[in-house]
Design a protein around this motif. Structure first.
Motif, PDB file in Angstrom:
ATOM      1  N   ALA A  80       0.773  -1.209   0.047  1.00 18.66           N
ATOM      2  CA  ALA A  80       0.157   0.134  -0.105  1.00 18.66           C
ATOM      3  C   ALA A  80       0.898   1.195   0.100  1.00 18.66           C
ATOM      4  N   ASN A  81       2.084   1.267   0.561  1.00 16.76           N
ATOM      5  CA  ASN A  81       2.921   2.359   0.815  1.00 16.76           C
ATOM      6  C   ASN A  81       3.807   2.521  -0.470  1.00 16.76           C
ATOM      7  N   GLY A  82       3.647   1.743  -1.371  1.00 14.05           N
ATOM      8  CA  GLY A  82       4.401   2.125  -2.754  1.00 14.05           C
ATOM      9  C   GLY A  82       5.499   0.928  -3.342  1.00 14.05           C
ATOM     10  N   ALA A  83       5.673  -0.258  -2.359  1.00 13.21           N
ATOM     11  CA  ALA A  83       6.517  -1.282  -2.965  1.00 13.21           C
ATOM     12  C   ALA A  83       6.403  -1.661  -4.023  1.00 13.21           C
ATOM     13  N   ASP A  84       7.184  -1.890  -5.110  1.00 16.93           N
ATOM     14  CA  ASP A  84       6.947  -2.694  -6.218  1.00 16.93           C
ATOM     15  C   ASP A  84       6.904  -4.056  -6.145  1.00 16.93           C
ATOM     16  N   ARG A  85       7.434  -4.590  -4.898  1.00 14.68           N
ATOM     17  CA  ARG A  85       7.559  -6.021  -4.683  1.00 14.68           C
ATOM     18  C   ARG A  85       7.497  -6.054  -3.270  1.00 14.68           C
ATOM     19  N   ALA A  86       6.579  -6.890  -2.772  1.00 15.70           N
ATOM     20  CA  ALA A  86       6.530  -7.211  -1.098  1.00 15.70           C
ATOM     21  C   ALA A  86       6.059  -8.626  -0.980  1.00 15.70           C
ATOM     22  N   GLU A  87       6.940  -9.594  -0.209  1.00  8.95           N
ATOM     23  CA  GLU A  87       6.724 -10.956  -0.366  1.00  8.95           C
ATOM     24  C   GLU A  87       6.945 -11.348   1.319  1.00  8.95           C
ATOM     25  N   VAL A  88       6.468 -12.499   1.577  1.00  7.37           N
ATOM     26  CA  VAL A  88       6.634 -12.975   2.872  1.00  7.37           C
ATOM     27  C   VAL A  88       7.444 -14.174   2.573  1.00  7.37           C
ATOM     28  N   TYR A  89       8.429 -14.611   3.083  1.00 10.53           N
ATOM     29  CA  TYR A  89       9.356 -15.877   2.991  1.00 10.53           C
ATOM     30  C   TYR A  89       9.324 -16.699   4.110  1.00 10.53           C
ATOM     31  N   SER A  90       8.994 -17.986   3.872  1.00  9.62           N
ATOM     32  CA  SER A  90       8.863 -18.707   5.162  1.00  9.62           C
ATOM     33  C   SER A  90      10.389 -19.218   5.486  1.00  9.62           C
ATOM     34  N   THR A  91      10.673 -19.631   6.677  1.00  9.32           N
ATOM     35  CA  THR A  91      11.753 -19.997   7.138  1.00  9.32           C
ATOM     36  C   THR A  91      11.689 -21.233   8.213  1.00  9.32           C
ATOM     37  N   PRO A  92      13.013 -21.564   8.584  1.00  7.83           N
ATOM     38  CA  PRO A  92      12.616 -22.733   9.735  1.00  7.83           C
ATOM     39  C   PRO A  92      11.869 -22.204  10.942  1.00  7.83           C
ATOM     40  N   GLY A  93      11.696 -20.836  11.289  1.00  9.52           N
ATOM     41  CA  GLY A  93      11.392 -20.203  12.147  1.00  9.52           C
ATOM     42  C   GLY A  93      10.051 -19.322  11.910  1.00  9.52           C
ATOM     43  N   ASN A  94      10.328 -18.154  12.189  1.00  7.62           N
ATOM     44  CA  ASN A  94       9.084 -17.248  11.651  1.00  7.62           C
ATOM     45  C   ASN A  94       9.342 -16.472  10.522  1.00  7.62           C
ATOM     46  N   PRO A  95       8.333 -16.050   9.616  1.00  4.91           N
ATOM     47  CA  PRO A  95       8.571 -15.471   8.444  1.00  4.91           C
ATOM     48  C   PRO A  95       9.390 -14.256   8.437  1.00  4.91           C
ATOM     49  N   ILE A  96      10.017 -13.802   7.286  1.00  5.46           N
ATOM     50  CA  ILE A  96      10.728 -12.638   7.026  1.00  5.46           C
ATOM     51  C   ILE A  96       9.853 -11.991   5.863  1.00  5.46           C
ATOM     52  N   VAL A  97       9.645 -10.753   6.137  1.00  3.06           N
ATOM     53  CA  VAL A  97       9.050  -9.856   5.084  1.00  3.06           C
ATOM     54  C   VAL A  97      10.224  -9.097   4.128  1.00  3.06           C
ATOM     55  N   TYR A  98       9.977  -9.181   3.074  1.00  3.25           N
ATOM     56  CA  TYR A  98      11.086  -8.532   2.201  1.00  3.25           C
ATOM     57  C   TYR A  98      10.169  -7.786   1.083  1.00  3.25           C
ATOM     58  N   GLY A  99      10.680  -6.462   0.943  1.00  2.00           N
ATOM     59  CA  GLY A  99       9.896  -5.617   0.164  1.00  2.00           C
ATOM     60  C   GLY A  99      11.060  -4.688  -0.554  1.00  2.00           C
ATOM     61  N   GLU A 100      10.648  -4.022  -1.727  1.00  2.68           N
ATOM     62  CA  GLU A 100      11.773  -3.301  -2.580  1.00  2.68           C
ATOM     63  C   GLU A 100      10.930  -2.375  -3.393  1.00  2.68           C
ATOM     64  N   LYS A 101      11.567  -1.144  -3.578  1.00  2.00           N
ATOM     65  CA  LYS A 101      11.362  -0.324  -4.775  1.00  2.00           C
ATOM     66  C   LYS A 101      12.684   0.137  -5.340  1.00  2.00           C
ATOM     67  N   ILE A 102      12.913  -0.028  -6.599  1.00  2.00           N
ATOM     68  CA  ILE A 102      14.066   0.097  -7.437  1.00  2.00           C
ATOM     69  C   ILE A 102      13.987   1.306  -8.137  1.00  2.00           C
ATOM     70  N   ILE A 103      14.105   2.417  -8.305  1.00  2.00           N
ATOM     71  CA  ILE A 103      13.889   3.777  -9.091  1.00  2.00           C
ATOM     72  C   ILE A 103      14.933   3.522  -9.935  1.00  2.00           C
ATOM     73  N   ASP A 104      16.232   3.417  -9.806  1.00  2.00           N
ATOM     74  CA  ASP A 104      17.292   3.559 -10.724  1.00  2.00           C
ATOM     75  C   ASP A 104      18.601   2.478 -10.284  1.00  2.00           C
ATOM     76  N   PRO A 105      18.733   1.559 -10.831  1.00  2.00           N
ATOM     77  CA  PRO A 105      20.093   0.635 -10.181  1.00  2.00           C
ATOM     78  C   PRO A 105      21.503   1.690 -10.109  1.00  2.00           C
ATOM     79  N   SER A 106      21.487   2.609 -10.854  1.00  2.85           N
ATOM     80  CA  SER A 106      22.690   3.241 -10.661  1.00  2.85           C
ATOM     81  C   SER A 106      22.628   4.200  -9.147  1.00  2.85           C
ATOM     82  N   LEU A 107      21.574   4.336  -8.584  1.00  5.73           N
ATOM     83  CA  LEU A 107      21.742   5.102  -7.462  1.00  5.73           C
ATOM     84  C   LEU A 107      21.788   4.072  -6.317  1.00  5.73           C
TER      85      LEU A 107
END
Length: 474
Positions: free
Chosen positions: A67-94
């Motif tokens: 909702a806040n504008g991430a281009d990608r946001a996923e919940v990853y399962s782990t042997p323990g509790n989930p890890i949330v990963y998100g990103e917004k890449i506006i320019d790889p050179s930055l």
């Protein structure tokens, strides 16, 4: 004289910060309700009964990122509790800033000590009162909302990634493997963390270092059973006496640890950094009063603050053996045990220090007893130089928000995962926290001042701005 380009930059900076300030005021109540929704999820990582809540909290954060504008946001399962990963890449050179935080919280017990239900947040006296209000849901939430505001106002100056875990309060057992497995996905220029405190709202500070930890347990075993102290006392080695002798031999009268090789890798900060750290206001009498003691200890040649921040320590955390019940029982105990923690400074290695300690303890024990010793857990110290773009951007952001240049402080506590990030991902972490020691994290009646919550939301976009500018000028 300020150049035209400098004047334009200042005007643009003022416009951006005014837009963010207005955005906060317009959305203040929504922000608080969203934070309260996260706090109401009892994501206690220490409890198996709360497993479903851990998943709910992770999904809640993922939805906020989207909702806040991430281009990608996923919940990853782990042997323990989930890890949330998100990103917004506006320019790889930055530059890319990776935000780390955790959504798990400590247990709320004892519940009877709370003035209000721990998972029903309330606002009183200008503070949010609830478990996780500060550690780390409130501080994590600042980053999510700063991200939203930068997107909404068109002021996001660089790439951003998020890595939000659910095991920090239980040892972060899964995140090291996650970082190794997804190191390419997590590649960044700096990791930004808000999970620490400031000296006060009037005296901003940035945590420039954390001590490491090496934790061991020892057991001294003598006779195969408890013996009559009258019949056998004086003839058989007493394990309780022995463990006391061993422990007392681990430090000398100047507060130095006597384990051979213990100080071989110890690094002392520069005189310049020690002078900056010494700017922190400190009243020894108030300090003694706050903990109910009449005198202070410490290593000779170092101040109290230095003894708790830049010097290694050794402390007995628990000791037991023999008869401890009501009344008298005249025995010579069969066993005695102790738990010992050693706080470490940069370049000391937790497992190496544990081995040195255990070897010394075994060598010190007299004939007539057997010593069992084991390394339970630990982690390395972490230090951030205070003259890099990563640190200077935090200094500039805090100075603009609080009107004072922040003081660098070395925390006596440990966050072992921070050194793990540097080892696996190869980048530094900046610990720009906005909590206060009075926030009672891990205790009943945890709280977080609204003033600090919103100050953090305003400071984080400035960090992004200044860091991007500094990195591009290098």
């Amino acid at each position: 004289m300020i150049s035209c380009s400098g004047q334009l930059a200042n005007m643009l900076n003022t416009m951006i910060m005014e837009s963010i300030k207005n955005y906060i005021e317009t959305n203040r109540e929504r922000f608080l309700e969203e934070l309260f929704g996260l706090i109401r999820i009892p994501s206690v990582s220490a409890s198996e009964a709360n497993k479903a809540d851990m998943i709910r909290a992770a999904e809640y954060i993922r939805e906020l990122m989207t909702a806040n504008g991430a281009d990608r946001a996923e919940v990853y399962s782990t042997p323990g509790n989930p890890i949330v990963y998100g990103e917004k890449i506006i320019d790889p050179s930055l530059p890319t800033i990776l935000v780390y935080g955790h959504y798990d919280v400590m247990p709320a017990e004892p519940l009877e000590k709370w003035a209000s239900p721990p998972f029903e947040p309330e606002i009183r006296d200008g503070k949010i009162w609830a478990r996780g209000a500060d550690d780390d849901k409130g501080q994590l939430f600042m980053h999510l909302k700063a991200f939203e505001m930068m997107n909404a106002t068109g002021s996001l100056p660089c790439n951003v990634k998020f890595m939000i875990e659910g095991e920090e309060e239980a040892g972060s057992e899964s995140i090291g493997g996650f970082c190794s497995e997804y190191s390419d996905m997590l590649s960044c220029d700096v990791i930004l963390v808000s999970d620490t405190t400031m000296i006060s709202s009037d005296i901003p500070s940035i945590t420039s270092g954390l001590r490491g930890l090496s934790y061991i347990q020892i057991e001294v075993e003598g006779p195969d059973r408890d013996l009559h102290s009258g019949i056998y006392g004086g003839a058989v080695v007493n394990p309780c006496n022995t463990i006391c002798d061993i422990i007392s031999s681990l430090k000398d009268n100047d507060g130095r640890i006597t384990i051979p090789g213990f100080y071989d890798d110890v690094s002392v900060p520069s005189d310049e950094e020690r002078a900056k750290m010494a700017e922190r206001p400190f009243d020894p009498d108030e300090y003694k009063k706050s903990v109910g003691v009449e005198a202070l200890a410490g290593e000779k040649g170092f101040s109290t603050l230095e003894s708790t921040g830049i010097r290694p320590t050794l402390d007995v955390n628990g000791i037991w053996g023999g008869y401890t019940g009501e009344g008298a029982k005249t025995i010579l105990p069969s066993k005695a045990s102790a738990k010992i923690s050693m706080r470490l400074v940069p370049y000391q290695k937790a497992e190496e220090i544990a081995k040195l300690a255990i070897d010394h303890i075994r060598a010190t024990a007299p004939a007539g007893v057997k010593v069992k010793a084991e390394y339970l857990h630990g982690g390395e110290a972490y230090v951030s130089p205070i003259d890099t773009p990563e640190y200077l951007a935090a200094e500039m952001a805090c100075e603009e928000i609080f009107g004072k240049k922040p003081i660098p402080i070395r925390s006596g506590g440990s966050i072992p995962i921070i050194s793990t990030f540097e080892r696996i991902l190869g980048v530094k972490s900046i610990l720009m926290g906005f909590g206060l020691e009075s926030d009672a994290i891990h205790s009943p009646n945890e709280n977080y001042p609204l003033e600090n919550l919103f100050a953090g939301m305003r400071a984080i976009p400035l960090y992004f701005k200044y860091y991007t500018e500094l990195k591009r000028s290098v």
